[in-house]
Design an enzyme around this catalytic site. Structure first.
Site, PDB file in Angstrom:
ATOM      1  N   LYS A  86       1.009  -1.191  -0.542  1.00 42.51           N
ATOM      2  CA  LYS A  86      -0.437   0.191   0.196  1.00 42.51           C
ATOM      3  C   LYS A  86       1.526   1.333  -0.188  1.00 42.51           C
ATOM      4  O   LYS A  86       2.101   1.285   0.698  1.00 42.51           O
ATOM      5  CB  LYS A  86      -1.024  -0.002   0.995  1.00 42.51           C
ATOM      6  CG  LYS A  86      -2.539  -0.141   0.642  1.00 42.51           C
ATOM      7  CD  LYS A  86      -2.835  -0.778   2.735  1.00 42.51           C
ATOM      8  CE  LYS A  86      -4.038   0.783   2.607  1.00 42.51           C
ATOM      9  NZ  LYS A  86      -4.650   0.460   3.197  1.00 42.51           N
TER      10      LYS A  86
HETATM   11  O1  LIG Z   1     -11.492   6.371   7.485  1.00 45.62           O
HETATM   12  P1  LIG Z   1     -11.060   5.029   7.908  1.00 45.62           P
HETATM   13  O2  LIG Z   1     -11.775   4.585   8.311  1.00 45.62           O
HETATM   14  O3  LIG Z   1      -9.799   5.176   8.928  1.00 45.62           O
HETATM   15  O4  LIG Z   1     -10.490   4.519   6.865  1.00 45.62           O
HETATM   16  C1  LIG Z   1      -9.499   4.665   6.651  1.00 45.62           C
HETATM   17  C2  LIG Z   1      -9.111   3.338   4.960  1.00 45.62           C
HETATM   18  O5  LIG Z   1      -7.813   3.417   4.836  1.00 45.62           O
HETATM   19  C3  LIG Z   1      -7.429   2.412   4.154  1.00 45.62           C
HETATM   20  O6  LIG Z   1      -6.437   2.240   4.830  1.00 45.62           O
HETATM   21  C4  LIG Z   1      -6.921   2.422   3.032  1.00 45.62           C
HETATM   22  O7  LIG Z   1      -7.441   1.532   1.955  1.00 45.62           O
HETATM   23  C5  LIG Z   1      -8.417   1.897   4.499  1.00 45.62           C
HETATM   24  O8  LIG Z   1      -7.374   0.580   5.417  1.00 45.62           O
HETATM   25  C6  LIG Z   1      -9.415   1.918   5.544  1.00 45.62           C
HETATM   26  O9  LIG Z   1     -10.407   1.628   4.770  1.00 45.62           O
END
Ligand SMILES: O=P(O)(O)OC[C@H]1O[C@](O)(CO)[C@@H](O)[C@@H]1O
Length: 226
Positions: A86
């Site tokens: 990522k």
């Molecule tokens: O806004 P939140 O609920 O913290 O989610 C952050 C998002 O970021 C991510 O890191 C994107 O892939 C996911 O793990 C998650 O869905």
């Protein structure tokens, strides 16, 4: 649509995997911090997730320069064959994604908030792009509307000429806060929704299912006592 679990919690991952509908997992630094895990155990933790899940497991690089992200990405990819690296959607992230993709390492470009960012991610060779929904809602914007624009814009073109193994880039609806977010993401054609365990549990529930089950059980009791 496929479902990924958005967590680093091994108990939640084991439970969700046992339901038979899980296609992958996404983690981020916040989710790993929530497990109480140490830096020295991070790679082992990702390995444990990869052993449970038969599907892509996103592990995030926290580096800020292209060279460091590439180095991080190579190390993460070496943990297990199903690791997806990522990488944040920023200049250094795009450059690193290009290098990693050219080396056959799949990348999930995260922190994506706009169509231009998503197009650049796809062109840089990202295998997955993660537009955030909930964080737009948090600032009184419409996250689902933003997601629908990314889904439509990316769907207009074929990016497989520059992805790992020429696979189609897939959109992961991320930062999902409710079952309705999942419904709307599926209706607009997002490929994947990555959901926290709490949302996954809500997705399976419906009051009419509970009521129907209750009356079936009561009627079956009558049959047994007849
Ligand atoms: O806004 P939140 O609920 O913290 O989610 C952050 C998002 O970021 C991510 O890191 C994107 O892939 C996911 O793990 C998650 O869905």
């Amino acid at each position: 649509m496929k479902f990924f679990l958005d967590t680093a919690d091994l108990t939640e991952i084991e439970e969700a995997a046992s339901w038979g509908a899980l296609a992958g997992v996404t983690t981020n630094p916040t989710l790993y911090a929530r497990t109480g895990g140490k830096l020295s155990d991070f790679h082992n933790h990702i390995k444990r997730i990869c052993d449970i899940v038969d599907g892509p497991v996103s592990a995030e690089s926290v580096a800020m320069t292209r060279d460091e992200i590439v180095r991080d990405g190579r190390e993460l990819a070496a943990i297990a064959p199903n690791v997806v690296v990522k990488v944040p959607t920023m200049v250094e992230g795009l450059a690193a994604t290009r290098t990693l993709a050219d080396e056959g390492i799949p990348v999930n470009m995260t922190l994506c908030f706009s169509v231009p960012q998503a197009i650049l991610a796809a062109r840089a060779g990202a295998r997955y792009i993660s537009p955030f929904v909930g964080r737009f809602d948090d600032i009184s914007d419409d996250g689902l509307d933003q997601l629908s624009k990314v889904v439509a814009a990316i769907g207009n073109y074929d990016y497989s000429d520059n992805t790992v193994n020429h696979e189609q880039v897939e959109i992961i609806a991320a930062s999902i806060r409710s079952a309705n977010h999942v419904t709307q993401a599926a209706l607009m054609g997002a490929d994947i929704a990555t959901v926290p365990f709490g949302v996954l549990k809500k997705m399976v529930q419906h009051p009419l299912t509970d009521r129907g089950l209750d009356s079936f059980m009561k009627d079956w009791e009558k049959v047994q006592n007849a």
